[in-house]
Design an enzyme around this catalytic site. Structure first.
Site, PDB file in Angstrom:
ATOM      1  N   ASP A  55     -21.819  -3.582   0.555  1.00 34.68           N
ATOM      2  CA  ASP A  55     -21.084  -2.700  -0.361  1.00 34.68           C
ATOM      3  C   ASP A  55     -22.015  -2.324  -1.510  1.00 34.68           C
ATOM      4  O   ASP A  55     -22.925  -3.084  -1.854  1.00 34.68           O
ATOM      5  CB  ASP A  55     -19.832  -3.408  -0.905  1.00 34.68           C
ATOM      6  CG  ASP A  55     -18.759  -2.431  -1.338  1.00 34.68           C
ATOM      7  OD1 ASP A  55     -17.705  -2.367  -0.673  1.00 34.68           O
ATOM      8  OD2 ASP A  55     -18.987  -1.712  -2.330  1.00 34.68           O
ATOM      9  N   PHE A 178      -5.835   0.520  12.638  1.00 34.18           N
ATOM     10  CA  PHE A 178      -4.408   0.740  12.373  1.00 34.18           C
ATOM     11  C   PHE A 178      -3.789  -0.361  11.529  1.00 34.18           C
ATOM     12  O   PHE A 178      -2.574  -0.518  11.502  1.00 34.18           O
ATOM     13  CB  PHE A 178      -3.650   0.871  13.701  1.00 34.18           C
ATOM     14  CG  PHE A 178      -4.220   1.937  14.596  1.00 34.18           C
ATOM     15  CD1 PHE A 178      -3.913   3.276  14.392  1.00 34.18           C
ATOM     16  CD2 PHE A 178      -5.100   1.618  15.614  1.00 34.18           C
ATOM     17  CE1 PHE A 178      -4.449   4.276  15.193  1.00 34.18           C
ATOM     18  CE2 PHE A 178      -5.644   2.596  16.434  1.00 34.18           C
ATOM     19  CZ  PHE A 178      -5.323   3.928  16.226  1.00 34.18           C
ATOM     20  N   ASN A 237      -0.214   7.972  11.935  1.00 33.34           N
ATOM     21  CA  ASN A 237       0.326   7.886  10.575  1.00 33.34           C
ATOM     22  C   ASN A 237       1.335   9.010  10.306  1.00 33.34           C
ATOM     23  O   ASN A 237       2.326   8.806   9.608  1.00 33.34           O
ATOM     24  CB  ASN A 237      -0.804   7.890   9.543  1.00 33.34           C
ATOM     25  CG  ASN A 237      -1.350   6.481   9.317  1.00 33.34           C
ATOM     26  OD1 ASN A 237      -0.832   5.518   9.877  1.00 33.34           O
ATOM     27  ND2 ASN A 237      -2.374   6.359   8.505  1.00 33.34           N
ATOM     28  N   PHE A 278      10.256   1.296  11.242  1.00 31.27           N
ATOM     29  CA  PHE A 278      10.007   2.493  10.429  1.00 31.27           C
ATOM     30  C   PHE A 278      11.220   3.412  10.363  1.00 31.27           C
ATOM     31  O   PHE A 278      11.101   4.622  10.252  1.00 31.27           O
ATOM     32  CB  PHE A 278       8.737   3.230  10.891  1.00 31.27           C
ATOM     33  CG  PHE A 278       7.518   2.575  10.303  1.00 31.27           C
ATOM     34  CD1 PHE A 278       7.105   1.332  10.743  1.00 31.27           C
ATOM     35  CD2 PHE A 278       6.837   3.177   9.255  1.00 31.27           C
ATOM     36  CE1 PHE A 278       6.034   0.690  10.149  1.00 31.27           C
ATOM     37  CE2 PHE A 278       5.760   2.536   8.663  1.00 31.27           C
ATOM     38  CZ  PHE A 278       5.359   1.293   9.116  1.00 31.27           C
ATOM     39  N   CYS A 289      -2.519   5.339   2.413  1.00 25.60           N
ATOM     40  CA  CYS A 289      -2.738   5.979   3.725  1.00 25.60           C
ATOM     41  C   CYS A 289      -1.737   7.080   4.039  1.00 25.60           C
ATOM     42  O   CYS A 289      -2.094   8.256   4.081  1.00 25.60           O
ATOM     43  CB  CYS A 289      -2.707   4.921   4.817  1.00 25.60           C
ATOM     44  SG  CYS A 289      -4.087   3.781   4.708  1.00 25.60           S
ATOM     45  N   LYS A 352       4.489  -1.473  -1.531  1.00 22.41           N
ATOM     46  CA  LYS A 352       5.350  -2.237  -0.623  1.00 22.41           C
ATOM     47  C   LYS A 352       5.140  -3.706  -0.947  1.00 22.41           C
ATOM     48  O   LYS A 352       4.168  -4.068  -1.621  1.00 22.41           O
ATOM     49  CB  LYS A 352       5.025  -1.940   0.839  1.00 22.41           C
ATOM     50  CG  LYS A 352       3.645  -2.414   1.282  1.00 22.41           C
ATOM     51  CD  LYS A 352       3.482  -2.200   2.772  1.00 22.41           C
ATOM     52  CE  LYS A 352       2.196  -2.812   3.284  1.00 22.41           C
ATOM     53  NZ  LYS A 352       2.008  -2.621   4.717  1.00 22.41           N
ATOM     54  N   ARG A 359      -1.444   2.446  -5.105  1.00 22.39           N
ATOM     55  CA  ARG A 359      -1.765   3.847  -4.836  1.00 22.39           C
ATOM     56  C   ARG A 359      -0.508   4.585  -4.360  1.00 22.39           C
ATOM     57  O   ARG A 359       0.177   4.144  -3.454  1.00 22.39           O
ATOM     58  CB  ARG A 359      -2.876   3.949  -3.781  1.00 22.39           C
ATOM     59  CG  ARG A 359      -4.233   3.556  -4.328  1.00 22.39           C
ATOM     60  CD  ARG A 359      -5.280   3.554  -3.259  1.00 22.39           C
ATOM     61  NE  ARG A 359      -5.071   2.495  -2.301  1.00 22.39           N
ATOM     62  CZ  ARG A 359      -5.763   2.336  -1.173  1.00 22.39           C
ATOM     63  NH1 ARG A 359      -6.723   3.207  -0.872  1.00 22.39           N
ATOM     64  NH2 ARG A 359      -5.525   1.347  -0.348  1.00 22.39           N
TER      65      ARG A 359
HETATM   66  C1  UDX Z   1      -0.021   2.357   7.190  1.00 23.53           C
HETATM   67  C2  UDX Z   1       0.101   2.248   8.720  1.00 23.53           C
HETATM   68  O1  UDX Z   1       1.274   1.499   9.052  1.00 23.53           O
HETATM   69  C3  UDX Z   1      -1.133   1.579   9.303  1.00 23.53           C
HETATM   70  O2  UDX Z   1      -1.060   1.557  10.719  1.00 23.53           O
HETATM   71  C4  UDX Z   1      -2.358   2.343   8.847  1.00 23.53           C
HETATM   72  O3  UDX Z   1      -3.532   1.702   9.311  1.00 23.53           O
HETATM   73  C5  UDX Z   1      -2.409   2.465   7.335  1.00 23.53           C
HETATM   74  O4  UDX Z   1      -1.195   3.059   6.855  1.00 23.53           O
HETATM   75  P1  UDX Z   1       0.271   0.652   5.140  1.00 23.53           P
HETATM   76  O5  UDX Z   1      -0.143   1.774   4.250  1.00 23.53           O
HETATM   77  O6  UDX Z   1      -0.330  -0.705   4.933  1.00 23.53           O
HETATM   78  O7  UDX Z   1      -0.053   1.018   6.670  1.00 23.53           O
HETATM   79  O8  UDX Z   1       1.843   0.504   4.986  1.00 23.53           O
HETATM   80  P2  UDX Z   1       3.123   0.543   5.943  1.00 23.53           P
HETATM   81  O9  UDX Z   1       3.557  -0.824   6.266  1.00 23.53           O
HETATM   82  O10 UDX Z   1       2.927   1.474   7.064  1.00 23.53           O
HETATM   83  O11 UDX Z   1       4.205   1.146   4.938  1.00 23.53           O
HETATM   84  C6  UDX Z   1       4.003   2.437   4.358  1.00 23.53           C
HETATM   85  C7  UDX Z   1       5.094   2.786   3.412  1.00 23.53           C
HETATM   86  O12 UDX Z   1       6.270   3.141   4.118  1.00 23.53           O
HETATM   87  C8  UDX Z   1       5.501   1.710   2.411  1.00 23.53           C
HETATM   88  O13 UDX Z   1       5.633   2.312   1.137  1.00 23.53           O
HETATM   89  C9  UDX Z   1       6.847   1.223   2.936  1.00 23.53           C
HETATM   90  O14 UDX Z   1       7.657   0.747   1.893  1.00 23.53           O
HETATM   91  C10 UDX Z   1       7.400   2.488   3.562  1.00 23.53           C
HETATM   92  N1  UDX Z   1       8.357   2.251   4.659  1.00 23.53           N
HETATM   93  C11 UDX Z   1       7.962   1.621   5.811  1.00 23.53           C
HETATM   94  C12 UDX Z   1       9.659   2.723   4.557  1.00 23.53           C
HETATM   95  O15 UDX Z   1      10.031   3.321   3.528  1.00 23.53           O
HETATM   96  N2  UDX Z   1      10.525   2.542   5.581  1.00 23.53           N
HETATM   97  C13 UDX Z   1      10.169   1.906   6.735  1.00 23.53           C
HETATM   98  O16 UDX Z   1      10.995   1.781   7.644  1.00 23.53           O
HETATM   99  C14 UDX Z   1       8.831   1.428   6.853  1.00 23.53           C
END
Ligand code: UDX
Length: 476
Positions: A55, A178, A237, A278, A289, A352, A359
């Site tokens: 890094d 992922f 995504n 989801f 992301c 979450k 972010r």
């Molecule tokens: C996401 C993808 O899941 C992952 O595969 C990719 O590599 C990176 O982006 P991440 O950003 O860690 O991962 O979070 P994720 O668990 O996917 O949740 C994303 C957001 O969606 C959170 O703010 C969560 O609160 C929200 N969410 C998730 C909902 O509002 N409802 C759901 O049912 C699921």
């Protein structure tokens, strides 16, 4: 092992026929040691590979080398120490050392949203590829893991060829990642699938060698061309974001009709073609992301002349943003129409639970909107306070849950940490000025709160709705 092999038809043949021997255990470097890179470096070392993490941030490298993780990720500190103890994991800021040492180089640097548009900012990716390839003097594979707009790998192939002293002996592949924050180690060691975007049999063989233990465990492998490998990530995504916004759009319809989005979500989830994952309604998605990936996808699709194919993603983004303003509307309604001078406890800052990542966090957006309307907002988050404080020094923070809710006219649950889900309505009730709660994540037991004299509201549910357990999946 399931292999969906699209090759050899899709693979240029320039390098086939001169395949040098494959290292049984290629030496791996990981360029960029954020959530993705640090987890990848640690996991590969745990799996038995020699790994060098690289890094440009010397402080981050020093922390990791001393066994400390610079961000919150459950399970990662233990795995980091385990990997360091084996002697297989080292860290450096020296790209030349990495270039001379590694067989397979994974690029894991960030691709944030650009400051002036919805496009992805590729500065870090370009710099990592250019710096590394100009220092490599032997046969090597550079593997992009960062999320990039389609066509980036093809452009970088040219860049690598032009800047490498050994020309085509340095090859490029794409291996999208992922992993979810909060489950990063688990997702890296036991992914649902691996995707290899390759341009030659040699590159495929190198990647197979680099992921052998994961493949041997039966993980499905998809072999693809570079563009498809790039697209898999943004398509996945986008689909996840669409699924969340779909149920949140239904929540809007529920609000207008008196229907209940939790009952609806449960009924939909029993259809195995839809499933429960989801499909949780509430404040919507945030993080580093999903939001920026759908925006960058729209931007790239427009550049490619296929913008119409993904116009729906604008609506996905719009629905998601509206959940934030709607949450503020409900809080305002509960206090009689004006937020001026109203003390509000904002529970959560991370995008979450089980993450300190703020972010594009919906929770902080809501806190800022409340504050802009004159509410006296007090924020508490079990892990994300240092990041939130640094980003928004103008907001007020409390050191604990009881301190945050003390004297509140309304409590807003914005990130569903276990600490908030498990809090007892009576304990909180004794501290607040008024027993009013907005459950922005459908995470609380509505019946229990009401029984304890709380006015309970959740988006997409009638004011008097009873508790409905959403189907849950242990993998979420
Ligand atoms: C996401 C993808 O899941 C992952 O595969 C990719 O590599 C990176 O982006 P991440 O950003 O860690 O991962 O979070 P994720 O668990 O996917 O949740 C994303 C957001 O969606 C959170 O703010 C969560 O609160 C929200 N969410 C998730 C909902 O509002 N409802 C759901 O049912 C699921």
């Amino acid at each position: 092992m399931t292999t969906l092999n699209l090759t050899p038809d899709h693979r240029p043949t320039t390098l086939v026929g001169t395949i040098p021997p494959i290292a049984e255990h290629p030496r791996l470097t990981v360029i960029g040691t954020g959530y993705l890179g640090a987890t990848h470096a640690v996991s590969m070392a745990v799996l038995g590979y020699e790994v060098l993490g690289v890094d440009v941030d010397a402080a981050k490298i020093a922390l990791l080398a001393s066994g400390r993780v610079p961000f919150y990720e459950p399970g990662l500190p233990e795995k980091l120490r385990e990997a360091l103890d084996t002697g297989r994991l080292r860290f450096t800021t020296d790209f030349t050392e990495a270039a001379e040492w590694g067989d397979v180089h994974f690029i894991c640097v960030g691709t944030p949203q650009a400051h002036d548009s919805n496009a992805a900012d590729l500065t870090y990716v370009d710099r990592a590829f250019a710096t590394l390839s100009s220092a490599i003097t032997r046969r090597a594979l550079i593997v992009g893991k960062s999320t990039v707009p389609i066509g980036t790998a093809a452009r970088l192939t040219e860049l690598v060829r032009a800047s490498s002293p050994v020309g085509e002996r340095v090859e490029l592949a794409w291996n999208p990642e992922f992993l979810r924050e909060g489950y990063a180690v688990e997702d890296t060691l036991h992914p649902d699938r691996l995707v290899f975007g390759v341009q030659s049999e040699w590159a495929e063989a190198q990647l197979r060698a680099a992921f052998r233990p994961i493949l041997d465990a039966g993980t499905p492998l998809v072999i693809a061309d570079l563009a498809t490998a790039e697209l898999v990530k943004v398509a996945a995504n986008s689909f996840l974001a669409t699924k969340i916004s779909y149920i949140n759009a239904m929540a809007e319809v529920c609000e207008a009709t008196g229907a209940d989005v939790n009952i609806l979500a449960s009924a939909l989830a029993y259809d195995s073609r839809i499933g429960s994952r989801f499909l949780k309604p509430g404040l919507g998605f945030g993080g580093g992301c999903l939001p920026k990936d759908i925006r960058a996808f729209i931007h790239r699709a427009e550049e490619l002349g296929v913008g119409q194919a993904v116009t729906f993603l604008r609506e996905v983004d719009g629905i998601n943003q509206r959940r934030r303003t709607r949450t503020v509307d409900v809080i305002r309604e509960m206090v009689g129409g004006s937020l001026e001078g109203v003390p509000v406890a904002a529970l959560g800052a991370a995008f979450k639970p089980n993450s300190d990542d703020i972010r594009d966090a919906p929770a902080l957006d809501v806190a800022r909107m409340l504050s802009a309307e004159g509410a006296i907002v007090t924020i508490y988050d079990p892990e994300a306070m240092p990041n939130a404080r640094r980003a928004y020094p103008e907001l007020s923070f409390a050191p604990s849950l009881p301190e945050a809710v003390r004297g509140a006219e309304v409590v807003a649950l914005l990130t569903e940490w276990a600490e908030f889900r498990e809090a007892r309505p009576d304990d909180l009730g004794r501290l607040v000025a008024h027993r009013r709660i907005v459950d922005g994540r459908h995470a609380l037991n509505a019946d229990e709160y009401r029984a304890r004299g709380w006015e309970y509201r959740a988006l997409g549910r009638p004011v008097e709705s009873r508790t409905v357990e959403l189907l849950s999946d242990a993998r979420d």
